[in-house]
Design an enzyme around this catalytic site. Structure first.
Site, short mmCIF file in Angstrom:
data_model
loop_
_atom_site.label_atom_id
_atom_site.label_comp_id
_atom_site.label_asym_id
_atom_site.label_seq_id
_atom_site.Cartn_x
_atom_site.Cartn_y
_atom_site.Cartn_z
N SER A 61 -6.03 5.79 4.70
CA SER A 61 -5.01 4.89 5.23
C SER A 61 -5.15 4.78 6.74
CB SER A 61 -3.62 5.44 4.87
OG SER A 61 -2.62 4.80 5.62
N ASP A 92 0.82 -1.22 0.00
CA ASP A 92 0.00 0.00 0.00
C ASP A 92 0.85 1.26 0.00
OD1 ASP A 92 -3.22 -0.39 1.29
OD2 ASP A 92 -1.92 -2.07 0.80
N CYS A 107 0.80 -7.50 5.41
CA CYS A 107 0.36 -6.16 5.06
C CYS A 107 -1.11 -6.06 4.72
CB CYS A 107 1.26 -5.61 3.96
SG CYS A 107 2.94 -5.31 4.60
N ASP A 108 -1.51 -4.86 4.35
CA ASP A 108 -2.88 -4.38 4.46
C ASP A 108 -3.97 -5.31 3.92
OD1 ASP A 108 -1.02 -2.29 4.81
OD2 ASP A 108 -2.58 -0.81 4.50
N LYS A 109 -3.89 -5.69 2.66
CA LYS A 109 -4.96 -6.49 2.06
C LYS A 109 -4.62 -7.98 2.08
CE LYS A 109 -6.49 -2.47 1.37
NZ LYS A 109 -5.36 -1.85 2.07
N CYS A 134 4.64 -1.53 8.65
CA CYS A 134 4.83 -0.18 9.19
C CYS A 134 5.04 -0.17 10.71
CB CYS A 134 3.64 0.69 8.86
SG CYS A 134 3.25 0.75 7.10
N GLU A 169 -7.31 4.94 -1.42
CA GLU A 169 -7.20 5.71 -0.19
C GLU A 169 -6.83 7.17 -0.49
OE1 GLU A 169 -5.74 2.10 2.76
OE2 GLU A 169 -4.29 3.60 2.11
#
EC number: 4.2.1.9
Length: 561
Positions: free
Chosen positions: A474, A80, A121-123, A199, A448
């Site tokens: 985000s 992302d 991570c995100d997805k 992150c 986003e």
């Protein structure tokens, strides 16, 4: 013992399949054991996934040590952070369904017995959990761990001594307004991300890893171990052993991913101040598990739990601080009076057993229920004539003086249009910036509005301007913002009818988002011209079949009853 691979490995009928395994070097002894998939989303693009090849080795060793035979396959994992602020972001959310589908296809084609899922991570995390819920096989999730934070004590916008890469985009606004020098900006580029890992702050990636543990799909204490710590490898080995415990006990994913477990996860999300994207992903996991959970449920459950852990962007602390304070077991211990402790977990034990000995080691980082950061929940669901199906915001990341915001609308038909105005310093304090045509269908892909919000914060407009959109934000965003406005503009939702100058009221604590202009209700009866969908490739397919963000922006995988 759960052992469906036997269906295609029994002799002599399935000797052809055994021969194919043997061509890879597998032995008769190995083919008598449960065949366990190690699902690896390693690549050398996404820093949160850079260490997964190393971790899969330990997972495989754990599986072998506990009596299983590991096999490995890969899936995609987009970053992302690298996709932010350009057309690549339209491709990010749609990868969630691709990942779930890839896993389903491989698991079903080869009749594998269980799986250990590795992602960070995100997805990727929700995509893997969706696959687990859909397939209902024994499954364990392992994440790669957060990066160590950068350090910056002087002029730290988060108020502590740690920083994360998201400070760079925020600082671009400062650079553009000459409140930061070029050398200072370059120092951030070189020092904000000192190691591999997801992150360092509580963005969507770490939020979803925390929620995977909270719902029982990861080993206790594993979610926030830094990527570069040796304990991360030990957890990978133990996770390999854990999948064999589930196999031997016949415990499948839907015995762990239950409505009660998801409610626990929502409460933990509120306590840690997790990402707004957790709403989309939790609803999507519930959909795949055929669990009755709505956007309204998410809002009402969140209101039961205040914000207890002030992590960036909702406070000064990084994931490293949260790990050292006790992590998810510690915060669940704080919440045990409001959690369902009878839920099953991947340890083969109930939640109550897993957190029995958990302790909070730093009460500034993980607070008591009697001493919250704020009494507001981590996530709030807003409704009103602008969002009759709901909208999502994050009180823990909004300055107190912006929790109620009323101002004239400045309408942008796309993120690109908004960014051009912001970069040209044309945005005025007091305005409500409306960015539309960025929903799941309209984006397409529901990008986003990360860059817009970060630039405004860097220009000292984060609490002086409110950004609302049918797109997303985000997990690292802070300031005054509302996303996921439903229905979206592309399906003639009310946001499509907003005009420049319309007075919009956002009341986060009151749960409302309204257009106050007298003619707005009459305007909604008019027929309007919508932008033409010019997307191609997978995004064209996605935009035509994806559901509303209020339903998790899922692609339907079964007939509705």
């Amino acid at each position: 013992m759960f052992h469906r691979s036997k269906d295609i490995l029994n002799q002599p009928e399935w000797s052809n399949v055994r021969a194919l395994y043997k061509s890879n070097g597998f032995t008769d002894e190995e083919l008598e054991k449960p065949i366990i998939a190690v699902v690896n989303s390693f690549n050398t693009i996404c820093p949160g996934h850079y260490n997964l090849n190393n971790l899969t080795q330990y997972v495989r060793e754990g599986i072998r040590a506990a009596g299983g035979t590991p096999v490995e396959f890969g899936t995609i994992a987009a970053c992302d952070g690298m996709a932010m602020g350009h057309k690549g972001m339209r491709h990010i959310l749609p990868t969630r369904e691709l990942i779930a589908n890839d896993i389903e296809m491989m698991m079903e084609a080869h009749r594998l017995d269980g799986m250990v899922l590795l992602g960070s991570c995100d997805k990727i995390v929700p995509g893997m959990l969706m696959a687990a819920a859909r397939l209902d096989l024994p499954a364990v999730f392992v994440n790669g761990g957060p990066t160590l934070p950068g350090r910056m004590k002087e002029n730290n916008p988060y108020g502590g001594e740690h920083i994360d890469h998201s400070i760079i985009q925020q600082s671009l606004g400062s650079l553009n307004t000459n409140t930061m020098s070029w050398d200072q900006y370059m120092w951030l580029e070189d020092n904000a991300c000192p190691t591999i890992g997801s992150c360092a702050m509580l963005g969507t990636a770490n939020t979803m890893c925390c929620l995977a543990e909270a719902m029982g799909m990861s080993l206790p204490g594993s979610a926030v171990i830094p990527a570069v710590y040796s304990h991360r490898m030990a957890v990978a080995f133990q996770s390999g052993k854990a999948i064999m415990t589930l196999i031997n006990k016949g415990i499948k994913a839907r015995q762990i991913i239950t409505r009660e477990a998801l409610i626990n996860a929502i409460k933990v999300n509120s306590a840690i101040g997790g990402s707004t994207n957790a709403v989309l992903h939790t609803l999507a996991i519930a959909y795949e598990g055929e669990i009755d959970l709505t956007l309204e449920d998410f809002g009402s459950i969140s209101r039961e739990v205040p914000h207890l852990s002030p992590m960036i962007p909702g406070g000064p602390y990084a994931l490293l601080d949260f790990y050292e304070a006790g992590g998810i077991p510690a915060i669940m211990k704080q919440l045990e009076t409001v959690l369902d402790l009878d839920t099953m977990t991947v340890t083969g034990h109930k939640l109550q057993e897993n957190i029995k000995h958990a302790k909070v080691l730093n009460k500034d980082v993980i607070r008591d229920l009697s001493n919250p950061v704020t009494t507001s929940s981590g996530i709030a669901i807003l409704k009103g004539n602008l969002a009759p199906e709901g909208a999502v915001t994050k009180p823990s990341a909004i300055p107190k003086d912006a929790l109620k915001f009323t101002g004239p609308a400045v309408v942008f038909e796309s993120e690109k249009e908004a960014l051009e105005e912001i970069a040209a310093n044309k945005v005025k304090a007091g305005n409500v910036l409306v960015i539309r045509n960025e929903g799941p269908k309209g984006g397409p892909g529901m990008p986003e509005m990360y860059k817009a919000m970060k630039m405004l914060v860097g220009m000292n407009l984060g609490s002086k301007v409110c950004v609302i959109t049918d797109g997303r934000f985000s997990g690292s965003n802070n300031g005054c913002f509302v996303g996921h406005i439903c229905p979206e503009a592309a399906v003639e939702g009310p946001i499509a009818y907003v005009k420049n100058g319309d007075v919009i009221s956002v009341d986060v604590e009151g749960g409302s988002i309204e257009v106050l202009s007298e003619d707005f209700e009459d305007r909604l009866k008019e027929k309007i011209q919508l932008p033409k969908n010019k997307s191609k490739g997978y995004l064209h397919v996605y935009s035509n079949i994806v559901t509303s963000a209020s339903r998790g922006a899922v692609i339907p995988t079964r007939e509705e009853s």
